[in-house]
Design a protein around this motif. Structure first.
Motif, PDB file in Angstrom:
ATOM      1  N   THR A  11      47.784 -79.988  47.341  1.00  0.00           N
ATOM      2  CA  THR A  11      48.448 -79.422  45.620  1.00  0.00           C
ATOM      3  C   THR A  11      46.637 -79.455  45.403  1.00  0.00           C
ATOM      4  O   THR A  11      45.510 -79.954  45.526  1.00  0.00           O
ATOM      5  N   PRO A  12      46.302 -77.997  45.142  1.00  0.00           N
ATOM      6  CA  PRO A  12      44.996 -77.691  44.991  1.00  0.00           C
ATOM      7  C   PRO A  12      43.953 -78.650  43.771  1.00  0.00           C
ATOM      8  O   PRO A  12      43.019 -78.073  44.292  1.00  0.00           O
ATOM      9  N   HIS A  13      44.781 -79.243  42.842  1.00  0.00           N
ATOM     10  CA  HIS A  13      44.081 -80.380  41.726  1.00  0.00           C
ATOM     11  C   HIS A  13      45.196 -80.885  41.654  1.00  0.00           C
ATOM     12  O   HIS A  13      45.939 -80.538  41.069  1.00  0.00           O
ATOM     13  N   ILE A  14      44.639 -82.622  40.664  1.00  0.00           N
ATOM     14  CA  ILE A  14      45.648 -82.824  40.530  1.00  0.00           C
ATOM     15  C   ILE A  14      45.365 -82.662  38.495  1.00  0.00           C
ATOM     16  O   ILE A  14      45.825 -83.880  38.233  1.00  0.00           O
ATOM     17  N   GLU A  15      45.053 -81.993  38.151  1.00  0.00           N
ATOM     18  CA  GLU A  15      44.782 -82.471  36.520  1.00  0.00           C
ATOM     19  C   GLU A  15      45.676 -81.564  36.067  1.00  0.00           C
ATOM     20  O   GLU A  15      46.345 -80.491  36.657  1.00  0.00           O
ATOM     21  N   GLY A  16      45.963 -81.926  34.709  1.00  0.00           N
ATOM     22  CA  GLY A  16      47.193 -81.466  34.160  1.00  0.00           C
ATOM     23  C   GLY A  16      48.008 -82.469  33.263  1.00  0.00           C
ATOM     24  O   GLY A  16      47.670 -83.507  33.603  1.00  0.00           O
ATOM     25  N   PRO A  17      49.310 -81.961  32.830  1.00  0.00           N
ATOM     26  CA  PRO A  17      50.148 -82.906  32.250  1.00  0.00           C
ATOM     27  C   PRO A  17      50.513 -83.667  33.185  1.00  0.00           C
ATOM     28  O   PRO A  17      50.969 -84.374  33.065  1.00  0.00           O
ATOM     29  N   LEU A  18      50.468 -83.633  34.629  1.00  0.00           N
ATOM     30  CA  LEU A  18      51.896 -84.045  35.828  1.00  0.00           C
ATOM     31  C   LEU A  18      50.733 -84.157  36.915  1.00  0.00           C
ATOM     32  O   LEU A  18      51.186 -84.635  37.560  1.00  0.00           O
ATOM     33  N   ALA A  19      49.601 -84.680  35.994  1.00  0.00           N
ATOM     34  CA  ALA A  19      48.468 -85.308  37.223  1.00  0.00           C
ATOM     35  C   ALA A  19      48.960 -86.067  38.454  1.00  0.00           C
ATOM     36  O   ALA A  19      48.853 -87.471  37.859  1.00  0.00           O
ATOM     37  N   SER A  52      58.939 -70.489  42.719  1.00  0.00           N
ATOM     38  CA  SER A  52      57.687 -70.439  41.341  1.00  0.00           C
ATOM     39  C   SER A  52      57.957 -71.635  41.552  1.00  0.00           C
ATOM     40  O   SER A  52      56.688 -72.324  40.490  1.00  0.00           O
ATOM     41  N   CYS A  53      58.882 -72.015  40.546  1.00  0.00           N
ATOM     42  CA  CYS A  53      58.670 -73.546  39.854  1.00  0.00           C
ATOM     43  C   CYS A  53      58.286 -74.593  40.856  1.00  0.00           C
ATOM     44  O   CYS A  53      57.654 -76.087  39.650  1.00  0.00           O
ATOM     45  N   VAL A  54      58.206 -74.620  42.347  1.00  0.00           N
ATOM     46  CA  VAL A  54      57.503 -75.925  42.450  1.00  0.00           C
ATOM     47  C   VAL A  54      55.744 -75.417  42.709  1.00  0.00           C
ATOM     48  O   VAL A  54      55.083 -75.790  42.109  1.00  0.00           O
ATOM     49  N   ALA A  55      55.614 -74.161  42.403  1.00  0.00           N
ATOM     50  CA  ALA A  55      54.333 -73.451  42.778  1.00  0.00           C
ATOM     51  C   ALA A  55      53.349 -74.019  41.189  1.00  0.00           C
ATOM     52  O   ALA A  55      53.097 -74.411  40.792  1.00  0.00           O
ATOM     53  N   LEU A  56      54.732 -73.963  40.136  1.00  0.00           N
ATOM     54  CA  LEU A  56      54.053 -73.961  38.907  1.00  0.00           C
ATOM     55  C   LEU A  56      53.790 -75.697  38.582  1.00  0.00           C
ATOM     56  O   LEU A  56      52.561 -76.026  38.270  1.00  0.00           O
ATOM     57  N   LEU A  57      55.049 -75.968  38.801  1.00  0.00           N
ATOM     58  CA  LEU A  57      54.508 -78.160  38.665  1.00  0.00           C
ATOM     59  C   LEU A  57      53.253 -78.493  39.536  1.00  0.00           C
ATOM     60  O   LEU A  57      52.814 -79.458  39.568  1.00  0.00           O
ATOM     61  N   ARG A  58      53.206 -77.427  40.253  1.00  0.00           N
ATOM     62  CA  ARG A  58      52.340 -77.955  41.752  1.00  0.00           C
ATOM     63  C   ARG A  58      50.426 -77.986  41.342  1.00  0.00           C
ATOM     64  O   ARG A  58      49.888 -78.380  40.847  1.00  0.00           O
ATOM     65  N   ALA A  59      50.550 -76.613  40.167  1.00  0.00           N
ATOM     66  CA  ALA A  59      49.894 -76.372  39.084  1.00  0.00           C
ATOM     67  C   ALA A  59      49.230 -77.135  38.530  1.00  0.00           C
ATOM     68  O   ALA A  59      48.112 -77.574  37.928  1.00  0.00           O
ATOM     69  N   ALA A  60      50.499 -78.076  37.429  1.00  0.00           N
ATOM     70  CA  ALA A  60      50.302 -78.399  36.493  1.00  0.00           C
ATOM     71  C   ALA A  60      49.822 -80.150  37.239  1.00  0.00           C
ATOM     72  O   ALA A  60      49.795 -81.034  36.253  1.00  0.00           O
ATOM     73  N   GLY A  61      49.647 -80.316  38.276  1.00  0.00           N
ATOM     74  CA  GLY A  61      49.169 -81.775  39.636  1.00  0.00           C
ATOM     75  C   GLY A  61      49.825 -83.040  39.586  1.00  0.00           C
ATOM     76  O   GLY A  61      49.716 -83.943  40.250  1.00  0.00           O
ATOM     77  N   ALA A  62      51.506 -81.893  39.758  1.00  0.00           N
ATOM     78  CA  ALA A  62      52.486 -82.667  40.294  1.00  0.00           C
ATOM     79  C   ALA A  62      52.343 -82.742  41.538  1.00  0.00           C
ATOM     80  O   ALA A  62      52.582 -81.347  42.724  1.00  0.00           O
ATOM     81  N   VAL A  63      53.510 -83.489  42.796  1.00  0.00           N
ATOM     82  CA  VAL A  63      53.224 -83.771  43.781  1.00  0.00           C
ATOM     83  C   VAL A  63      54.551 -83.741  44.962  1.00  0.00           C
ATOM     84  O   VAL A  63      55.285 -84.501  44.671  1.00  0.00           O
ATOM     85  N   PRO A  64      55.194 -82.428  45.323  1.00  0.00           N
ATOM     86  CA  PRO A  64      56.281 -82.530  45.714  1.00  0.00           C
ATOM     87  C   PRO A  64      56.393 -83.740  47.457  1.00  0.00           C
ATOM     88  O   PRO A  64      55.573 -82.649  47.901  1.00  0.00           O
ATOM     89  N   VAL A  65      56.503 -84.636  47.258  1.00  0.00           N
ATOM     90  CA  VAL A  65      56.722 -85.105  48.337  1.00  0.00           C
ATOM     91  C   VAL A  65      58.105 -85.152  48.753  1.00  0.00           C
ATOM     92  O   VAL A  65      57.555 -85.770  50.492  1.00  0.00           O
ATOM     93  N   GLY A  66      58.566 -84.323  49.287  1.00  0.00           N
ATOM     94  CA  GLY A  66      59.655 -84.450  50.488  1.00  0.00           C
ATOM     95  C   GLY A  66      60.838 -83.513  49.287  1.00  0.00           C
ATOM     96  O   GLY A  66      61.311 -82.966  47.899  1.00  0.00           O
ATOM     97  N   LYS A  67      62.198 -82.680  50.262  1.00  0.00           N
ATOM     98  CA  LYS A  67      63.370 -82.020  50.164  1.00  0.00           C
ATOM     99  C   LYS A  67      64.832 -83.359  49.776  1.00  0.00           C
ATOM    100  O   LYS A  67      63.993 -83.676  50.905  1.00  0.00           O
ATOM    101  N   THR A  68      64.920 -83.178  49.026  1.00  0.00           N
ATOM    102  CA  THR A  68      66.176 -83.548  49.087  1.00  0.00           C
ATOM    103  C   THR A  68      67.723 -83.294  49.403  1.00  0.00           C
ATOM    104  O   THR A  68      67.391 -81.819  49.576  1.00  0.00           O
ATOM    105  N   VAL A  69      68.644 -84.229  49.508  1.00  0.00           N
ATOM    106  CA  VAL A  69      69.935 -83.492  49.954  1.00  0.00           C
ATOM    107  C   VAL A  69      70.421 -82.704  49.279  1.00  0.00           C
ATOM    108  O   VAL A  69      70.754 -82.542  48.554  1.00  0.00           O
TER     109      VAL A  69
END
Length: 493
Positions: free
Chosen positions: A119-127, A161-178
């Motif tokens: 994750t490039p940075h952890i700043e943002g509304p979803l840090a 795209s949706c994951v990249a936007l959330l990651r850019a807002a500071g969120a962290v995708p921790v895994g893939k779900t079934v």
């Protein structure tokens, strides 16, 4: 049930912060981000309470862990998950998955430490906020298998795209779900957190179950027919399906070009709203009118058998809203509903068959009979019929007012009943398909439990592209129709 055990210490175990680089986020950058992306204002007082910050009592004594209580649980550094630095929040989420997912089976794969630091940075509304991603949506470094061994086990090069936007807002995708096989009907291994012998729904089963069990505070899913709303109903969590076309689908395995939508599950309205502020910023400027809502109520649909408990849940919600001053329109009976579902069947099968034909042609041995039969059905649909149904879809999408007059919202059931027993099916999505065909935004609100402890709730629907209004209304109306807190108090007494 191991995956529902509530332990105050589970996020404070030794090793949670070991070998992690803790980076403090900037309050200034968050403030700047908020100023440039204003959150919706809520309607002023008009008889309906403002939605609480989801500090709810535990709904029933035999459910020791509930999704909407997730952010109140202590994190490793004493902060809520949405404001925690990347390593501690993500590591804590992974620890919960390791401890509880063996029986739940909500995740197909999880990120390792190197991927978490991507994750490039952890700043943002979803840090620092961890989230799950349905396994039809790409996450860089993790394979997208679409619930099938027919898909190569190759890590994705880029985020969707949706994951990249959330990651850019500071969120962290921790895994893939079934997911169900190619987001269709053949179920995956996920269990229902409330009743392991009952289906969690589908096809976004893993995402709904992961949020319901408190493994992550939010997770991405998708819907073609009922793949967001039904799992939300069966697992008892908030589930939001945006308007068709509102969220970019680049990096998602699209099976039905005219129907597929990216949505998300949330532990509470904070999570739903934060994801919306990133993925639907243009909608978040919408504002619900400063008055009581006008609600059209659908309690029955021709051709669909509704469980008495589902009908009673909608009826009680209608009565509660009316008692607080809402204008109730109906009950409405949708004469067009059977044709909506017929059109969905034609459009879905036609597009699904052509999307999956390359896979079926090479790896039929690895696909279920249900999927192969759907491909055959879709290939048999004439192009003329498909185009006719597409034209009908476009026409009906614009007919909110002719169907519901001046209603702000539709109140109806999310599923014909509670989660069915057995894991061989994901449940009946018949009525969900109508809203998916129309592309209107939908939101499931959990409201109660059956005597057996199975979640029940209602669905709110709004006109196409009124996503922001739907979320604003729902935040205000949910406390009015939610009966779970009262049930908890009664049981505790």
């Amino acid at each position: 049930m191991q995956f529902l055990r509530r332990d105050a210490e589970d996020l404070q175990q030794p090793g949670v912060q070991e070998d992690c680089v803790v980076i403090q986020h900037s309050r200034r950058s968050i403030s700047n981000w908020t100023e440039n992306n204003p959150r919706r204002r809520m309607p002023p007082d008009h008889g309906f309470p403002r939605a609480p910050r989801h500090r709810r009592t535990q709904p029933v004594a035999f459910l020791p862990l509930l999704a909407f209580d997730f952010l109140r649980r202590p994190m490793a550094n004493g902060s809520s998950s949405a404001g925690t630095s990347l390593p501690s929040a993500a590591a804590a989420a992974l620890q919960r998955v390791a401890q509880r997912d063996g029986e739940l089976r909500a995740f197909t794969s999880v990120a390792d430490e190197a991927l978490l630091r991507a994750t490039p940075h952890i700043e943002g509304p979803l840090a620092g906020m961890p989230f799950g991603v349905k396994d039809v949506i790409d996450v860089a470094g993790l394979a997208t298998r679409c619930g099938s061994t027919a898909t190569p086990d190759r890590p994705a090069a880029f985020d969707a795209s949706c994951v990249a936007l959330l990651r850019a807002a500071g969120a962290v995708p921790v895994g893939k779900t079934v997911t169900a096989e190619y987001a269709f009907v053949h179920p995956g291994p996920t269990r229902n957190p409330h009743a392991p012998g009952h289906t969690p729904g589908g096809s976004s089963s893993g995402s709904a179950a992961a949020v319901a069990a408190g493994l992550v505070p939010a997770a991405l899913g998708t819907q073609t027919g009922g793949s967001m709303i039904r799992p939300a109903a069966f697992c008892g969590v908030l589930g939001f399906k945006p308007s068709f076309g509102a969220v970019a689908r680049d990096g998602m395995k699209i099976t039905c070009e005219s129907l597929d939508v990216v949505g998300w599950f949330g532990a509470g309205f904070d999570e739903i709203g934060k994801f919306a502020s990133v993925l639907l910023p243009h909608c978040m400027a919408q504002q619900a009118p400063a008055r009581a809502p006008r609600v059209a109520v659908i309690e029955r649909v021709p051709g669909i058998e509704i469980d008495a408990r589902a009908a009673q849940t909608v009826q009680r919600a209608r009565e509660r809203l009316a008692a607080r001053g809402a204008t109730i329109l109906g009950p409405c009976e949708l004469a067009e509903a059977p044709r909506w579902m017929e059109a969905h069947h034609a459009v879905m099968h036609y597009e699904f068959a052509r999307s999956l034909l390359p896979v079926a042609s090479v790896a039929a041995h690895a696909l279920s009979r249900e999927l192969l039969a759907a491909v055959d059905r879709g290939l048999a649909i004439p192009a003329e019929r498909y185009l006719l149904m597409r034209a009908f879809q476009a026409e009906q999408r614009q007919r909110w007012h002719s169907q519901f007059g001046e209603a702000d919202l539709v109140l109806t059931f999310s599923a014909p009943g509670p989660a069915p027993e057995g894991l061989h099916s994901t449940g009946d999505s018949s009525f969900n398909k109508a809203w998916s065909l129309l592309g209107w935004p939908c939101l499931h609100l959990p409201t109660s439990f059956t005597d057996e402890g199975l979640p029940m709730g209602v669905q709110l629907v709004a006109p196409w592209n009124a996503d922001g209004e739907l979320l604003a209304w729902a935040r205000v109306l949910h406390p009015v129709v939610d009966e779970r807190g009262a049930s908890a108090c009664a049981l505790a007494a």
